[in-house]
Design an enzyme around this catalytic site. Structure first.
Site, PDB file in Angstrom:
ATOM      1  N   ASP A 187       0.846  -1.196   0.000  1.00 30.46           N
ATOM      2  CA  ASP A 187       0.000   0.000   0.000  1.00 30.46           C
ATOM      3  C   ASP A 187       0.879   1.244   0.000  1.00 30.46           C
ATOM      4  O   ASP A 187       0.784   2.120  -0.854  1.00 30.46           O
ATOM      5  CB  ASP A 187      -0.898  -0.003   1.234  1.00 30.46           C
ATOM      6  CG  ASP A 187      -1.773  -1.250   1.287  1.00 30.46           C
ATOM      7  OD1 ASP A 187      -1.731  -1.961   2.301  1.00 30.46           O
ATOM      8  OD2 ASP A 187      -2.440  -1.533   0.290  1.00 30.46           O
ATOM      9  N   GLU A 197       1.695  -6.480  -5.350  1.00 33.65           N
ATOM     10  CA  GLU A 197       1.399  -5.619  -6.499  1.00 33.65           C
ATOM     11  C   GLU A 197       2.600  -4.822  -6.960  1.00 33.65           C
ATOM     12  O   GLU A 197       2.964  -4.854  -8.134  1.00 33.65           O
ATOM     13  CB  GLU A 197       0.236  -4.668  -6.162  1.00 33.65           C
ATOM     14  CG  GLU A 197      -0.133  -3.778  -7.336  1.00 33.65           C
ATOM     15  CD  GLU A 197      -1.449  -3.024  -7.134  1.00 33.65           C
ATOM     16  OE1 GLU A 197      -2.339  -3.528  -6.411  1.00 33.65           O
ATOM     17  OE2 GLU A 197      -1.575  -1.914  -7.692  1.00 33.65           O
TER      18      GLU A 197
END
Ligand code: TRH
Length: 390
Positions: free
Chosen positions: A23, A283
């Protein structure tokens, strides 16, 4: 009513760290790029400065506000009701639907024109993403509209995060063997290890690392596995027979495992560029491996009811070019096989087939990287969309 300038000059990102580092890794990368390449005044609100410091050692853990690489970083605690319209940026990015402070939303409603409000979503290769990208969502109580903005692998999405100088930096680094050797030597990598097949390992704790190490150890190719401290701790400690601290290394058979420090985010790119094969996860490292133009294996972030298996298959469908060894190895690495395949092949067999196809997979990685470049970069696509709304 607070009147604002016509062109977007300020932007804020709200980032709530769910777990691990992706994040803040994504938000920090985006914040720096918007400031450095687009001259936007960026404020990054982040709740977990500890995780942030792991990827950016300059972070001061207990500072309410700090300047880092031209970005204003603000510690997001529970600032309720302390926002006025003058505090509101021209563009507001809510990362991963993290629910920005209600006081900030109320202040947004006081602005004229209203700020652009984007919900920056997670990366998925699934078909439905294109249909949801840039969809509006009116706020139930305030005269505000939030827009969904999806990263992605096609030109009907926001594309992938990529700095404009990344490709040039990568080519320069990879063409300078002395620079590659010097970069790895700082972690204790020896000339013999430099000459072996270099593999970086970044995965979640449940990855089948012991079975892979066993296959590598008994194989006929010298392999050096470089693993950042804190990754796959149990498997690394079992192989080393000691603590998995940075600097620890051991050779068993054809395999050398060497523990690296968890490096600052810009150096992680260099690690990917220096290796011949990269195991990445989540990610941001997943995207960085695609820009590194080297073969990579993705360990997808686990979700309930194995929803992540669907996301994995969707990506393999686009990326794998039907290279069976890449698909089979990726599914085994993620425990995403259907029972039939699982009974047939050992890790050794899957690894040997994958290794035999590495030249083909390396060509596919380079083609894929060029394909992704053609979609433009996420920061530019996001600004273009935001400015089209103002
Ligand atoms: O750490 P992650 O597993 O983060 C995950 C994913 O982002 C996932 O999608 C998200 O839902 C979950 O968090 C909440 O993997 P990721 O995304 O690769 O982020 C790791 C970051 O850490 C990335 O920016 C690279 C950086 N990094 C370093 O800076 N130094 C290092 O030594 C290593 C290994 C990584």
């Amino acid at each position: 009513m607070f009147t604002r300038k016509n062109h977007a000059t300020s932007l804020c990102i709200f980032c709530k760290v769910v777990d691990y580092y992706g994040d803040i890794g994504i938000c920090w990368r985006l914040a720096r790029q918007l400031q450095q390449e687009h001259g936007i005044a960026v404020t990054l609100w982040v709740d977990d400065l500890q995780s942030f410091q792991r990827i950016c050692p300059d972070v001061v853990i207990d500072a309410a506000d700090q300047q880092l690489a031209g970005v204003t970083v603000r510690h997001w605690r529970n600032q309720e009701g302390v926002f006025t319209a003058g505090d509101v940026a021209d563009i507001v990015i809510e990362f991963f639907a993290c629910d920005i402070p209600p006081g900030y939303i109320a202040a947004m409603a006081e602005c004229n024109p209203r700020p652009v409000w984007l919900n920056l979503e997670g990366l998925s290769a699934e078909e439905w993403v294109e249909g949801c990208h840039t969809l509006p969502s009116p706020h139930p109580r305030f005269p505000l509209t939030k827009y969904f903005f999806f990263p992605g692998f096609t030109n009907k999405t926001g594309g992938l995060l990529r700095e404009s100088s990344l490709e040039q930096q990568r080519q320069q680094f990879q063409s300078d063997q002395a620079a590659v050797a010097a970069f790895l030597a700082q972690f204790g990598v020896t000339p013999t290890e430099m000459a072996s097949l270099k593999v970086s390992l970044f995965c979640y704790p449940h990855a089948p690392v012991p079975a892979l190490f066993d296959a590598w150890q008994r194989g006929d190719t010298a392999i050096t596995c470089l693993v950042p401290e804190g990754v796959a701790i149990d498997a690394i400690q079992a192989f080393l027979g000691s603590g998995a601290k940075a600097g620890a290394a051991l050779t068993r058979g054809a395999l050398t495992v060497r523990v690296l420090p968890f490096v600052p985010q810009p150096d992680y790119d260099k690690l990917l560029w220096a290796c011949d094969l990269n195991f990445v996860r989540g990610e941001d490292s997943f995207v960085r491996a695609q820009w590194a133009g080297k073969p990579f294996i993705w360990h997808i972030y686990p979700q309930d009811e194995n929803l992540h298996h669907k996301k994995l298959r969707a990506f393999l469908q686009r990326y794998s070019a039907n290279i069976e060894s890449l698909i089979a190895f990726s599914l085994r690495w993620n425990g995403a096989e259907t029972d039939g395949i699982k009974q047939q092949a050992s890790e050794s067999l899957l690894w040997r087939s994958f290794q035999a196809d590495m030249p083909k997979i390396a060509c596919r990685s380079a083609d894929w990287q060029r394909q992704m470049l053609a979609n433009g970069d996420l920061a530019s696509n996001l600004l273009k969309f935001a400015c089209s709304l103002r």
